[in-house]
Design an enzyme around this catalytic site. Structure first.
Site, PDB file in Angstrom:
ATOM      1  N   THR A   1      45.606 -34.644 -13.376  1.00 20.73           N
ATOM      2  CA  THR A   1      45.817 -34.512 -11.865  1.00 20.73           C
ATOM      3  C   THR A   1      44.419 -34.689 -11.259  1.00 20.73           C
ATOM      4  O   THR A   1      44.490 -35.444 -10.270  1.00 20.73           O
ATOM      5  CB  THR A   1      46.252 -33.078 -11.534  1.00 20.73           C
ATOM      6  OG1 THR A   1      47.674 -32.906 -12.289  1.00 20.73           O
ATOM      7  CG2 THR A   1      46.497 -33.161 -10.156  1.00 20.73           C
TER       8      THR A   1
ATOM      9  N   ALA B   1      40.154 -28.454  -8.822  1.00 22.94           N
ATOM     10  CA  ALA B   1      40.690 -27.178  -9.806  1.00 22.94           C
ATOM     11  C   ALA B   1      41.910 -27.463 -10.342  1.00 22.94           C
ATOM     12  O   ALA B   1      42.798 -26.538 -10.374  1.00 22.94           O
ATOM     13  CB  ALA B   1      40.703 -25.881  -8.603  1.00 22.94           C
TER      14      ALA B   1
ATOM     15  N   ILE C   1      44.551 -29.593 -13.630  1.00 23.87           N
ATOM     16  CA  ILE C   1      44.591 -30.156 -14.855  1.00 23.87           C
ATOM     17  C   ILE C   1      43.891 -31.314 -14.903  1.00 23.87           C
ATOM     18  O   ILE C   1      43.825 -32.219 -13.804  1.00 23.87           O
ATOM     19  CB  ILE C   1      45.981 -30.214 -15.695  1.00 23.87           C
ATOM     20  CG1 ILE C   1      46.794 -31.214 -14.871  1.00 23.87           C
ATOM     21  CG2 ILE C   1      46.665 -28.883 -15.705  1.00 23.87           C
ATOM     22  CD1 ILE C   1      48.113 -31.416 -15.513  1.00 23.87           C
TER      23      ILE C   1
ATOM     24  N   LYS D   1      35.814 -29.574  -4.559  1.00 26.74           N
ATOM     25  CA  LYS D   1      36.097 -28.529  -5.449  1.00 26.74           C
ATOM     26  C   LYS D   1      37.538 -28.499  -6.103  1.00 26.74           C
ATOM     27  O   LYS D   1      38.538 -27.852  -6.066  1.00 26.74           O
ATOM     28  CB  LYS D   1      36.277 -27.249  -4.310  1.00 26.74           C
ATOM     29  CG  LYS D   1      35.189 -26.828  -3.672  1.00 26.74           C
ATOM     30  CD  LYS D   1      35.343 -25.507  -2.909  1.00 26.74           C
ATOM     31  CE  LYS D   1      33.957 -25.256  -2.183  1.00 26.74           C
ATOM     32  NZ  LYS D   1      33.751 -25.937  -1.078  1.00 26.74           N
TER      33      LYS D   1
ATOM     34  N   THR E   1      30.175 -33.687   2.500  1.00 24.21           N
ATOM     35  CA  THR E   1      31.437 -34.027   3.212  1.00 24.21           C
ATOM     36  C   THR E   1      32.596 -33.262   2.858  1.00 24.21           C
ATOM     37  O   THR E   1      32.670 -32.706   1.523  1.00 24.21           O
ATOM     38  CB  THR E   1      31.906 -35.687   3.242  1.00 24.21           C
ATOM     39  OG1 THR E   1      32.065 -35.917   1.844  1.00 24.21           O
ATOM     40  CG2 THR E   1      30.724 -36.314   3.580  1.00 24.21           C
TER      41      THR E   1
HETATM   42  P1  5BU Z   1      27.896 -23.333   6.986  1.00 17.71           P
HETATM   43  O1  5BU Z   1      28.393 -23.994   8.307  1.00 17.71           O
HETATM   44  O2  5BU Z   1      26.429 -23.705   6.432  1.00 17.71           O
HETATM   45  O3  5BU Z   1      28.516 -22.024   6.749  1.00 17.71           O
HETATM   46  O4  5BU Z   1      28.987 -24.498   5.639  1.00 17.71           O
HETATM   47  C1  5BU Z   1      28.716 -24.243   4.574  1.00 17.71           C
HETATM   48  C2  5BU Z   1      29.324 -25.283   3.716  1.00 17.71           C
HETATM   49  O5  5BU Z   1      29.275 -25.176   2.377  1.00 17.71           O
HETATM   50  C3  5BU Z   1      30.896 -25.350   3.967  1.00 17.71           C
HETATM   51  O6  5BU Z   1      31.179 -26.648   3.958  1.00 17.71           O
HETATM   52  C4  5BU Z   1      31.530 -24.796   2.862  1.00 17.71           C
HETATM   53  O7  5BU Z   1      32.723 -25.303   2.367  1.00 17.71           O
HETATM   54  C5  5BU Z   1      30.589 -24.917   1.800  1.00 17.71           C
HETATM   55  N1  5BU Z   1      30.420 -23.830   0.817  1.00 17.71           N
HETATM   56  C6  5BU Z   1      29.983 -22.492   1.254  1.00 17.71           C
HETATM   57  O8  5BU Z   1      29.681 -22.477   2.245  1.00 17.71           O
HETATM   58  N2  5BU Z   1      29.788 -21.550   0.193  1.00 17.71           N
HETATM   59  C7  5BU Z   1      30.237 -21.734  -1.264  1.00 17.71           C
HETATM   60  O9  5BU Z   1      30.164 -20.744  -2.152  1.00 17.71           O
HETATM   61  C8  5BU Z   1      30.637 -22.775  -1.606  1.00 17.71           C
HETATM   62  C9  5BU Z   1      30.697 -24.071  -0.702  1.00 17.71           C
HETATM   63 BR1  5BU Z   1      31.087 -23.215  -3.130  1.00 17.71          BR
END
Ligand code: 5BU
Length: 279
Positions: free
Chosen positions: A102, A97, A99, A95, A63
């Site tokens: 936080t 990123a 400190i 994701k 999600t």
């Molecule tokens: P897609 O619709 O299959 O392209 O979605 C890919 C998902 O994976 C999307 O929610 C991105 O935030 C997530 N993602 C990505 O595509 N590539 C990456 O390197 C990372 C996350 Br980290």
């Protein structure tokens, strides 16, 4: 002992002590599915509808809860119900990123209270080990697991070379909470001279950028097939978004279900071929 990726998910589940990693591997084996569906839609009704359809075919749902514009806490209640009904885990792709202090607050508090419902989450290694310290102070007591972003799927991304190596070294130093990586390949041989390498090293590799019908999008995304990801690159879970729920505004239930079935089959066939090489 063969390397982890040539062993079955069931065998690997026995050796993992982090509850989220163990449960994910057990779920993959039980459902014969290494498919994670990623759902980036803006309406809660579409979000829940897609999960309702794909639930039986997946081990994990990924999600981005902050994309939902009509978000209410009941979305999470329904998501948890579906996760129990259809036997899959939840991964909020937050994701983190920042400190440690936080990220601990972002993980535990605010509108979303991610740690209270997401079995797995992830973090960029860019802040250094403090990001793990902050997140584990919240997640470890709840039995959660963390993935570090060691590589990305997008053109021109900076998570390569020594950055990836240092991500792996950070993970090795926190194996109780860091259960694996978001990456495009297995990380087994990375920084192999590191003193922290364990004999039984088995990080889970969850891989986005998976699609059967397209090689990318207009914003730098790059797709590989389940065969390339699972068989050739040794990754454990395929993460598929638009390849399953499509690009239109309407949720086409028949299409979504059909695609989920196809990706589940493809992902599992690639895994069976991979482990058969070790037999
Ligand atoms: P897609 O619709 O299959 O392209 O979605 C890919 C998902 O994976 C999307 O929610 C991105 O935030 C997530 N993602 C990505 O595509 N590539 C990456 O390197 C990372 C996350 Br980290």
């Amino acid at each position: 002992m063969p390397p982890a990726h040539l062993q079955s998910y069931a065998k690997r589940a026995e050796r993992h002590s982090n509850p989220a990693a163990k449960e994910l591997l057990e779920t993959i084996e039980r459902k014969r599915s290494n498919l994670c569906v990623s759902i980036d839609v803006t309406k809660q009704a579409d979000f829940l509808r897609i999960i309702d359809i794909v639930g039986p075919y997946i081990c994990l749902v990924k999600t981005h809860v902050d994309i939902i514009e009509d978000f209410e806490p009941t979305v999470i209640d329904r998501l948890k119900e579906l996760s129990e009904r259809d036997d899959f885990l939840i991964f909020e792709d937050r994701k983190f990123a920042d400190i440690g202090n936080t990220v601990a607050l972002q993980y535990s508090s605010g509108v979303y209270k991610i740690a209270s419902w997401s079995h797995i989450t992830n973090a960029h290694p860019v802040p250094g080990p403090s990001v793990i310290a902050g997140l584990s102070s919240v997640g470890l007591p709840l039995g959660r697991g963390l993935l570090l972003l060691a590589e990305m799927s997008t053109k021109g991304n900076l998570a390569t070379g020594s950055y990836t190596e240092q991500a792996v070294q950070m993970a090795r130093a926190h194996r109780d909470f860091v259960v694996g990586f978001i990456a495009q390949h297995r990380m087994d041989g990375v920084a192999a001279s590191d003193k922290g390498v364990a004999d039984d090293e088995d990080f889970l590799i969850l891989t986005p950028g998976v699609g059967l019908h397209s090689r990318g999008d207009s914003m730098g995304q790059q797709y590989r097939t389940p065969q390339e990801v699972v068989l050739e690159s040794g990754c454990d879970v395929i993460i598929v978004g638009r390849g399953i729920y499509g690009k239109g505004n309407e949720v086409d239930a028949e299409y979504v279900q059909g695609q989920a079935e196809i990706y589940q089959k493809e992902g599992w066939a690639a895994y069976e071929e991979r482990i058969s090489a070790a037999e």
